[in-house]
Write a protein that holds these residues in place. Structure first.
Motif, PDB file in Angstrom:
ATOM      1  N   PHE A  50      37.342  36.843  40.908  1.00 28.82           N
ATOM      2  CA  PHE A  50      38.214  36.161  39.958  1.00 28.82           C
ATOM      3  C   PHE A  50      37.377  35.250  39.062  1.00 28.82           C
ATOM      4  O   PHE A  50      36.439  34.598  39.520  1.00 28.82           O
ATOM      5  CB  PHE A  50      39.265  35.320  40.691  1.00 28.82           C
ATOM      6  CG  PHE A  50      40.393  36.116  41.275  1.00 28.82           C
ATOM      7  CD1 PHE A  50      41.647  36.102  40.687  1.00 28.82           C
ATOM      8  CD2 PHE A  50      40.201  36.887  42.409  1.00 28.82           C
ATOM      9  CE1 PHE A  50      42.695  36.831  41.226  1.00 28.82           C
ATOM     10  CE2 PHE A  50      41.237  37.618  42.964  1.00 28.82           C
ATOM     11  CZ  PHE A  50      42.487  37.595  42.370  1.00 28.82           C
ATOM     12  N   THR A  51      37.751  35.223  37.787  1.00 32.39           N
ATOM     13  CA  THR A  51      37.093  34.354  36.809  1.00 32.39           C
ATOM     14  C   THR A  51      38.161  33.646  35.984  1.00 32.39           C
ATOM     15  O   THR A  51      39.096  34.284  35.487  1.00 32.39           O
ATOM     16  CB  THR A  51      36.179  35.158  35.864  1.00 32.39           C
ATOM     17  OG1 THR A  51      35.204  35.874  36.634  1.00 32.39           O
ATOM     18  CG2 THR A  51      35.460  34.228  34.893  1.00 32.39           C
ATOM     19  N   LEU A  52      38.025  32.330  35.862  1.00 29.25           N
ATOM     20  CA  LEU A  52      38.910  31.559  34.979  1.00 29.25           C
ATOM     21  C   LEU A  52      38.279  31.563  33.594  1.00 29.25           C
ATOM     22  O   LEU A  52      37.252  30.938  33.365  1.00 29.25           O
ATOM     23  CB  LEU A  52      39.061  30.130  35.507  1.00 29.25           C
ATOM     24  CG  LEU A  52      39.969  29.206  34.696  1.00 29.25           C
ATOM     25  CD1 LEU A  52      41.397  29.730  34.664  1.00 29.25           C
ATOM     26  CD2 LEU A  52      39.934  27.792  35.256  1.00 29.25           C
ATOM     27  N   GLU A  53      38.895  32.308  32.674  1.00 32.41           N
ATOM     28  CA  GLU A  53      38.305  32.504  31.346  1.00 32.41           C
ATOM     29  C   GLU A  53      38.538  31.301  30.430  1.00 32.41           C
ATOM     30  O   GLU A  53      37.637  30.862  29.721  1.00 32.41           O
ATOM     31  CB  GLU A  53      38.866  33.770  30.698  1.00 32.41           C
ATOM     32  CG  GLU A  53      38.571  35.047  31.467  1.00 32.41           C
ATOM     33  CD  GLU A  53      37.116  35.442  31.420  1.00 32.41           C
ATOM     34  OE1 GLU A  53      36.326  34.777  30.704  1.00 32.41           O
ATOM     35  OE2 GLU A  53      36.741  36.398  32.119  1.00 32.41           O
ATOM     36  N   ASP A  54      39.774  30.788  30.409  1.00 34.33           N
ATOM     37  CA  ASP A  54      40.074  29.660  29.521  1.00 34.33           C
ATOM     38  C   ASP A  54      41.301  28.918  30.009  1.00 34.33           C
ATOM     39  O   ASP A  54      42.028  29.382  30.890  1.00 34.33           O
ATOM     40  CB  ASP A  54      40.263  30.123  28.069  1.00 34.33           C
ATOM     41  CG  ASP A  54      41.375  31.153  27.920  1.00 34.33           C
ATOM     42  OD1 ASP A  54      42.521  30.850  28.304  1.00 34.33           O
ATOM     43  OD2 ASP A  54      41.115  32.256  27.415  1.00 34.33           O
ATOM     44  N   THR A  75      43.950  31.685  31.538  1.00 38.26           N
ATOM     45  CA  THR A  75      43.657  33.118  31.516  1.00 38.26           C
ATOM     46  C   THR A  75      42.734  33.418  32.681  1.00 38.26           C
ATOM     47  O   THR A  75      41.640  32.862  32.774  1.00 38.26           O
ATOM     48  CB  THR A  75      42.992  33.548  30.203  1.00 38.26           C
ATOM     49  OG1 THR A  75      43.858  33.232  29.106  1.00 38.26           O
ATOM     50  CG2 THR A  75      42.717  35.043  30.196  1.00 38.26           C
ATOM     51  N   ILE A  76      43.209  34.289  33.588  1.00 42.70           N
ATOM     52  CA  ILE A  76      42.477  34.604  34.810  1.00 42.70           C
ATOM     53  C   ILE A  76      42.145  36.085  34.823  1.00 42.70           C
ATOM     54  O   ILE A  76      43.007  36.938  34.616  1.00 42.70           O
ATOM     55  CB  ILE A  76      43.301  34.239  36.056  1.00 42.70           C
ATOM     56  CG1 ILE A  76      43.613  32.731  36.054  1.00 42.70           C
ATOM     57  CG2 ILE A  76      42.553  34.628  37.330  1.00 42.70           C
ATOM     58  CD1 ILE A  76      44.629  32.327  37.095  1.00 42.70           C
ATOM     59  N   ASN A  77      40.870  36.376  35.058  1.00 44.41           N
ATOM     60  CA  ASN A  77      40.364  37.746  35.109  1.00 44.41           C
ATOM     61  C   ASN A  77      40.123  38.117  36.570  1.00 44.41           C
ATOM     62  O   ASN A  77      39.422  37.418  37.284  1.00 44.41           O
ATOM     63  CB  ASN A  77      39.060  37.808  34.292  1.00 44.41           C
ATOM     64  CG  ASN A  77      38.401  39.177  34.319  1.00 44.41           C
ATOM     65  OD1 ASN A  77      38.292  39.796  35.357  1.00 44.41           O
ATOM     66  ND2 ASN A  77      37.935  39.614  33.170  1.00 44.41           N
ATOM     67  N   SER A  78      40.720  39.228  37.006  1.00 48.52           N
ATOM     68  CA  SER A  78      40.527  39.702  38.373  1.00 48.52           C
ATOM     69  C   SER A  78      39.909  41.098  38.344  1.00 48.52           C
ATOM     70  O   SER A  78      40.413  41.990  37.650  1.00 48.52           O
ATOM     71  CB  SER A  78      41.857  39.742  39.131  1.00 48.52           C
ATOM     72  OG  SER A  78      41.710  40.424  40.362  1.00 48.52           O
TER      73      SER A  78
END
Length: 211
Positions: A50-54, A75-78
């Motif tokens: 998981f990455t917290l983009e903004d 905005t969360i990227n999984s």
């Protein structure tokens, strides 16, 4: 009627039959478990990333030492790093914390299936109006805002997932995601971009994942 020896013989045969059936059943279960473990060991499943983009801040107000109102869109990227294992996400709950205290309500991410090497992007709103907090946290947050120092928050996700290997689906596992956020809100060195009534901050921060 039967003699004592004949009855005893029948009882022994019945007991032996039951024991043989139990042994066969246990052996069959053992083979299934062994097969699953071997498949699991060969595939070597990896946790999703998981990455917290903004984060776009619309509201972050301490109206009283023990009351806070917050409205943030993140905005969360999984990403599923596995090439042979799919992931079923059950309902997942997103919320924000400050100093280990929850400051927003839960926002639900609906169930979704994530295929091999697939990426999902979610942009949930997390918000809370007049949420009661510990007075010392409200005072600390007010001091941080007035000084222009970065505000340290954490976006958290709690939920459950299931692994899918071919036609086999495992039971549910708990998943906990922690995404730290450091925002220079109102600071002259802030890199935020005004978006409507909010300020958007690019973060691109990897989150810690526990399954």
């Amino acid at each position: 009627m039967c003699s004592g020896k004949v009855c005893s013989h029948h009882k022994n045969e019945q007991r032996n039959s039951v024991l043989r059936c139990c042994a066969c059943l246990l052996f069959f279960i053992f083979l299934i478990l062994l097969t699953v473990l071997l498949i699991w060991a060969i595939l070597k499943p990896k946790k999703p990333r998981f990455t917290l983009e903004d984060a776009t801040i619309f509201t972050l107000n301490v109206s009283a030492p023990n009351v806070i109102s917050t409205s943030v869109q993140v905005t969360i990227n999984s990403r599923n790093p596995n090439s042979r294992i799919g992931i079923y996400y059950d309902k997942m709950y997103v919320y924000a914390t400050y100093s280990n205290q929850q400051i927003t309500f839960f926002t639900v991410i609906p169930p979704v299936y994530q295929g091999h090497k697939d990426v999902n992007v979610w942009s949930p709103f997390v918000y809370g109006s007049d949420v009661p907090i510990a007075p010392y946290n409200g005072i600390a947050l007010s001091l941080v805002q007035s000084s222009g120092a970065p505000i340290e928050m954490t976006i958290k996700i709690d939920g459950r997932l299931k692994w899918k290997v071919g036609s086999l689906t495992t039971g549910r596992y708990h998943i906990h995601v922690n995404c730290p956020v450091s925002i220079k809100l109102g600071n002259s060195n802030s890199t935020g971009i005004i978006v409507g009534h909010g300020v958007k901050y690019q973060i691109s921060q990897r989150c810690s994942v526990s399954v």
